[in-house]
Design a protein around this motif. Structure first.
Motif, PDB file in Angstrom:
ATOM      1  N   TYR A 163       0.763  -1.284  -0.083  1.00  0.00           N
ATOM      2  CA  TYR A 163      -0.057  -0.094   0.024  1.00  0.00           C
ATOM      3  C   TYR A 163       0.898   1.314   0.018  1.00  0.00           C
ATOM      4  CZ  TYR A 163      -3.394   3.496   1.497  1.00  0.00           C
ATOM      5  OH  TYR A 163      -4.112   4.527   1.429  1.00  0.00           O
ATOM      6  N   LEU A 164       1.684   1.336   1.096  1.00  0.00           N
ATOM      7  CA  LEU A 164       2.525   2.872   1.077  1.00  0.00           C
ATOM      8  C   LEU A 164       3.532   2.882   0.075  1.00  0.00           C
ATOM      9  CD1 LEU A 164       2.897   2.614   5.065  1.00  0.00           C
ATOM     10  CD2 LEU A 164       1.408   4.144   3.754  1.00  0.00           C
ATOM     11  N   LEU A 165       4.348   1.883  -0.071  1.00  0.00           N
ATOM     12  CA  LEU A 165       5.513   2.243  -1.291  1.00  0.00           C
ATOM     13  C   LEU A 165       4.957   2.168  -2.855  1.00  0.00           C
ATOM     14  CD1 LEU A 165       8.108  -0.115   0.220  1.00  0.00           C
ATOM     15  CD2 LEU A 165       8.071   2.238   0.129  1.00  0.00           C
ATOM     16  N   PRO A 166       3.853   1.418  -3.285  1.00  0.00           N
ATOM     17  CA  PRO A 166       3.485   1.629  -4.519  1.00  0.00           C
ATOM     18  C   PRO A 166       2.675   3.018  -4.764  1.00  0.00           C
ATOM     19  CG  PRO A 166       2.732  -0.560  -3.703  1.00  0.00           C
ATOM     20  CD  PRO A 166       3.307   0.242  -2.455  1.00  0.00           C
ATOM     21  N   ARG A 167       1.717   3.564  -3.780  1.00  0.00           N
ATOM     22  CA  ARG A 167       1.378   4.933  -3.837  1.00  0.00           C
ATOM     23  C   ARG A 167       2.154   5.989  -3.603  1.00  0.00           C
ATOM     24  NH1 ARG A 167      -2.232   0.887  -2.589  1.00  0.00           N
ATOM     25  NH2 ARG A 167      -4.317   0.916  -3.441  1.00  0.00           N
ATOM     26  N   GLY A 168       3.396   5.810  -3.114  1.00  0.00           N
ATOM     27  CA  GLY A 168       4.392   6.991  -3.062  1.00  0.00           C
ATOM     28  C   GLY A 168       4.161   7.587  -1.886  1.00  0.00           C
ATOM     29  N   PHE A 169       3.424   6.769  -0.822  1.00  0.00           N
ATOM     30  CA  PHE A 169       3.411   7.641   0.406  1.00  0.00           C
ATOM     31  C   PHE A 169       4.471   7.509   1.549  1.00  0.00           C
ATOM     32  CE2 PHE A 169      -1.585   6.445   0.097  1.00  0.00           C
ATOM     33  CZ  PHE A 169      -1.680   7.625  -0.555  1.00  0.00           C
ATOM     34  N   ALA A 170       5.378   6.518   1.026  1.00  0.00           N
ATOM     35  CA  ALA A 170       6.424   6.426   1.919  1.00  0.00           C
ATOM     36  C   ALA A 170       7.634   5.775   1.112  1.00  0.00           C
ATOM     37  CB  ALA A 170       6.197   5.223   2.834  1.00  0.00           C
ATOM     38  N   ILE A 171       8.914   6.038   1.586  1.00  0.00           N
ATOM     39  CA  ILE A 171      10.245   5.534   1.103  1.00  0.00           C
ATOM     40  C   ILE A 171      10.816   4.613   2.089  1.00  0.00           C
ATOM     41  CG2 ILE A 171      10.479   7.272  -0.730  1.00  0.00           C
ATOM     42  CD1 ILE A 171      12.570   8.398   1.293  1.00  0.00           C
ATOM     43  N   LEU A 172      11.718   3.622   1.642  1.00  0.00           N
ATOM     44  CA  LEU A 172      12.110   2.661   2.410  1.00  0.00           C
ATOM     45  C   LEU A 172      13.276   3.438   3.385  1.00  0.00           C
ATOM     46  CD1 LEU A 172      13.057  -0.351   0.268  1.00  0.00           C
ATOM     47  CD2 LEU A 172      11.487  -0.304   2.364  1.00  0.00           C
ATOM     48  N   TRP A 173      13.150   3.167   4.532  1.00  0.00           N
ATOM     49  CA  TRP A 173      14.286   3.802   5.526  1.00  0.00           C
ATOM     50  C   TRP A 173      15.836   3.351   5.290  1.00  0.00           C
ATOM     51  CZ3 TRP A 173      17.770   2.095   9.129  1.00  0.00           C
ATOM     52  CH2 TRP A 173      18.309   3.099   9.986  1.00  0.00           C
ATOM     53  N   THR A 174      16.543   4.307   4.822  1.00  0.00           N
ATOM     54  CA  THR A 174      18.066   3.888   4.847  1.00  0.00           C
ATOM     55  C   THR A 174      18.967   5.275   5.558  1.00  0.00           C
ATOM     56  OG1 THR A 174      17.989   4.968   2.712  1.00  0.00           O
ATOM     57  CG2 THR A 174      17.645   2.637   2.762  1.00  0.00           C
ATOM     58  N   ARG A 175      20.152   4.926   5.793  1.00  0.00           N
ATOM     59  CA  ARG A 175      20.841   6.070   6.356  1.00  0.00           C
ATOM     60  C   ARG A 175      20.873   7.123   5.291  1.00  0.00           C
ATOM     61  NH1 ARG A 175      23.078   3.825  10.726  1.00  0.00           N
ATOM     62  NH2 ARG A 175      23.882   1.702  10.486  1.00  0.00           N
ATOM     63  N   GLY A 176      20.690   6.802   3.917  1.00  0.00           N
ATOM     64  CA  GLY A 176      20.701   7.856   2.957  1.00  0.00           C
ATOM     65  C   GLY A 176      19.296   8.665   3.046  1.00  0.00           C
ATOM     66  N   GLY A 177      18.416   7.747   3.194  1.00  0.00           N
ATOM     67  CA  GLY A 177      16.994   8.388   3.254  1.00  0.00           C
ATOM     68  C   GLY A 177      16.834   9.363   4.202  1.00  0.00           C
ATOM     69  N   GLU A 178      17.450   8.966   5.500  1.00  0.00           N
ATOM     70  CA  GLU A 178      17.294  10.060   6.629  1.00  0.00           C
ATOM     71  C   GLU A 178      17.745  11.426   6.103  1.00  0.00           C
ATOM     72  OE1 GLU A 178      18.630   9.559  10.735  1.00  0.00           O
ATOM     73  OE2 GLU A 178      18.141   7.352  10.101  1.00  0.00           O
ATOM     74  N   LYS A 179      18.747  11.592   5.153  1.00  0.00           N
ATOM     75  CA  LYS A 179      18.978  12.776   4.933  1.00  0.00           C
ATOM     76  C   LYS A 179      17.928  13.628   4.121  1.00  0.00           C
ATOM     77  CE  LYS A 179      23.736  11.397   4.550  1.00  0.00           C
ATOM     78  NZ  LYS A 179      24.956  11.230   3.538  1.00  0.00           N
ATOM     79  N   GLN A 180      16.919  12.723   3.446  1.00  0.00           N
ATOM     80  CA  GLN A 180      15.958  13.291   2.741  1.00  0.00           C
ATOM     81  C   GLN A 180      14.699  13.861   3.755  1.00  0.00           C
ATOM     82  OE1 GLN A 180      14.707  10.066   0.405  1.00  0.00           O
ATOM     83  NE2 GLN A 180      15.641  11.136  -1.512  1.00  0.00           N
ATOM     84  N   ILE A 181      14.928  13.376   5.049  1.00  0.00           N
ATOM     85  CA  ILE A 181      13.879  14.018   6.196  1.00  0.00           C
ATOM     86  C   ILE A 181      13.775  15.420   6.342  1.00  0.00           C
ATOM     87  CG2 ILE A 181      13.270  13.551   8.596  1.00  0.00           C
ATOM     88  CD1 ILE A 181      14.206  11.048   8.449  1.00  0.00           C
ATOM     89  N   SER A 182      14.928  16.111   6.384  1.00  0.00           N
ATOM     90  CA  SER A 182      14.988  17.470   6.358  1.00  0.00           C
ATOM     91  C   SER A 182      14.332  18.082   5.455  1.00  0.00           C
ATOM     92  CB  SER A 182      16.467  18.060   6.656  1.00  0.00           C
ATOM     93  OG  SER A 182      17.396  17.621   5.479  1.00  0.00           O
ATOM     94  N   SER A 183      14.500  17.756   4.029  1.00  0.00           N
ATOM     95  CA  SER A 183      13.792  18.500   3.102  1.00  0.00           C
ATOM     96  C   SER A 183      12.415  18.382   2.829  1.00  0.00           C
ATOM     97  CB  SER A 183      14.435  17.933   1.694  1.00  0.00           C
ATOM     98  OG  SER A 183      14.183  16.700   1.432  1.00  0.00           O
ATOM     99  N   ILE A 184      11.965  17.103   3.322  1.00  0.00           N
ATOM    100  CA  ILE A 184      10.437  16.521   3.366  1.00  0.00           C
ATOM    101  C   ILE A 184       9.972  17.466   4.396  1.00  0.00           C
ATOM    102  CG2 ILE A 184       9.043  14.930   4.095  1.00  0.00           C
ATOM    103  CD1 ILE A 184      10.900  12.809   2.720  1.00  0.00           C
ATOM    104  N   LYS A 185      10.642  17.773   5.725  1.00  0.00           N
ATOM    105  CA  LYS A 185      10.123  18.391   6.753  1.00  0.00           C
ATOM    106  C   LYS A 185       9.990  19.992   6.620  1.00  0.00           C
ATOM    107  CE  LYS A 185      10.626  15.402  10.547  1.00  0.00           C
ATOM    108  NZ  LYS A 185      11.175  14.970  11.916  1.00  0.00           N
ATOM    109  N   LYS A 186      10.755  20.467   5.588  1.00  0.00           N
ATOM    110  CA  LYS A 186      10.866  21.838   5.270  1.00  0.00           C
ATOM    111  C   LYS A 186       9.778  22.085   4.263  1.00  0.00           C
ATOM    112  CE  LYS A 186      15.990  22.823   5.473  1.00  0.00           C
ATOM    113  NZ  LYS A 186      17.091  22.814   4.661  1.00  0.00           N
ATOM    114  N   ALA A 187       9.523  21.256   3.395  1.00  0.00           N
ATOM    115  CA  ALA A 187       8.206  21.473   2.547  1.00  0.00           C
ATOM    116  C   ALA A 187       6.939  21.186   3.424  1.00  0.00           C
ATOM    117  CB  ALA A 187       8.250  20.309   1.396  1.00  0.00           C
ATOM    118  N   ARG A 188       6.857  20.449   4.202  1.00  0.00           N
ATOM    119  CA  ARG A 188       5.731  20.156   5.209  1.00  0.00           C
ATOM    120  C   ARG A 188       5.490  21.587   6.008  1.00  0.00           C
ATOM    121  NH1 ARG A 188       5.586  15.906   9.914  1.00  0.00           N
ATOM    122  NH2 ARG A 188       7.175  17.405  10.857  1.00  0.00           N
ATOM    123  N   ASP A 189       6.589  22.160   6.525  1.00  0.00           N
ATOM    124  CA  ASP A 189       6.528  23.435   7.367  1.00  0.00           C
ATOM    125  C   ASP A 189       6.023  24.463   6.602  1.00  0.00           C
ATOM    126  OD1 ASP A 189       7.175  22.062   9.481  1.00  0.00           O
ATOM    127  OD2 ASP A 189       9.325  22.975   9.405  1.00  0.00           O
TER     128      ASP A 189
END
Length: 148
Positions: free
Chosen positions: A29-55
């Motif tokens: 459900y989550l991955l095919p619809r683009g609601f989430a991405i797999l957690w990786t150490r590199g993916g954690e770097k994307q969290i800041s950009s996702i949170k900036k867009a949300r804010d």
């Protein structure tokens, strides 16, 4: 399965949150619809950009949310759409239609994902829509659907 949410999922979290879900729910459900991405150490770097867009999209504080709720309460929103002779619409009113109508009526800019249309609007007349502005503030918006 550990995932990073890229969009808001009701009952699970907001964009940028790291969540632990069952593998079937994540994989089917989550991955095919683009609601989430797999957690990786590199993916954690994307969290800041996702949170900036949300804010940037969110209403920051409770006072601002209550002010916007007051604006919505006094706003008269009219949606023009195609309808049959019996008053039944060709299709239904979407959250995007409501957001555009509020903007056209001189109201605040609303994120369509924050608008909740409980029963689908498929007929002409007066309808009530809920807008979740803040975790503690929801506003009721009255819209009038008329034939174009």
């Amino acid at each position: 399965m550990k995932l990073i949410l890229t969009s808001e999922v009701t009952g699970l979290g907001a964009p940028g949150d790291i969540v632990e879900v069952k593998s079937g729910y994540g994989r089917n459900y989550l991955l095919p619809r683009g609601f989430a991405i797999l957690w990786t150490r590199g993916g954690e770097k994307q969290i800041s950009s996702i949170k900036k867009a949300r804010d940037a999209r969110e209403i920051r504080d409770l006072g601002t949310a209550q002010e916007v709720a007051g604006q919505l309460k006094s706003l008269k929103v009219v949606l023009k759409t195609k309808a049959g002779d019996s008053g039944r619409l060709f299709g239904s009113i979407t959250t995007g239609d409501v957001a555009d109508a509020v903007k056209a009526a001189g109201g605040p800019l609303l994120d369509r994902r924050r608008i909740e249309i409980a029963p689908a609007i498929k007929s002409l007349g007066s309808h009530r829509v809920s807008v979740k502005l803040h975790p503690e503030v929801s506003a009721a918006l009255d819209i009038e659907v008329v034939a174009a």
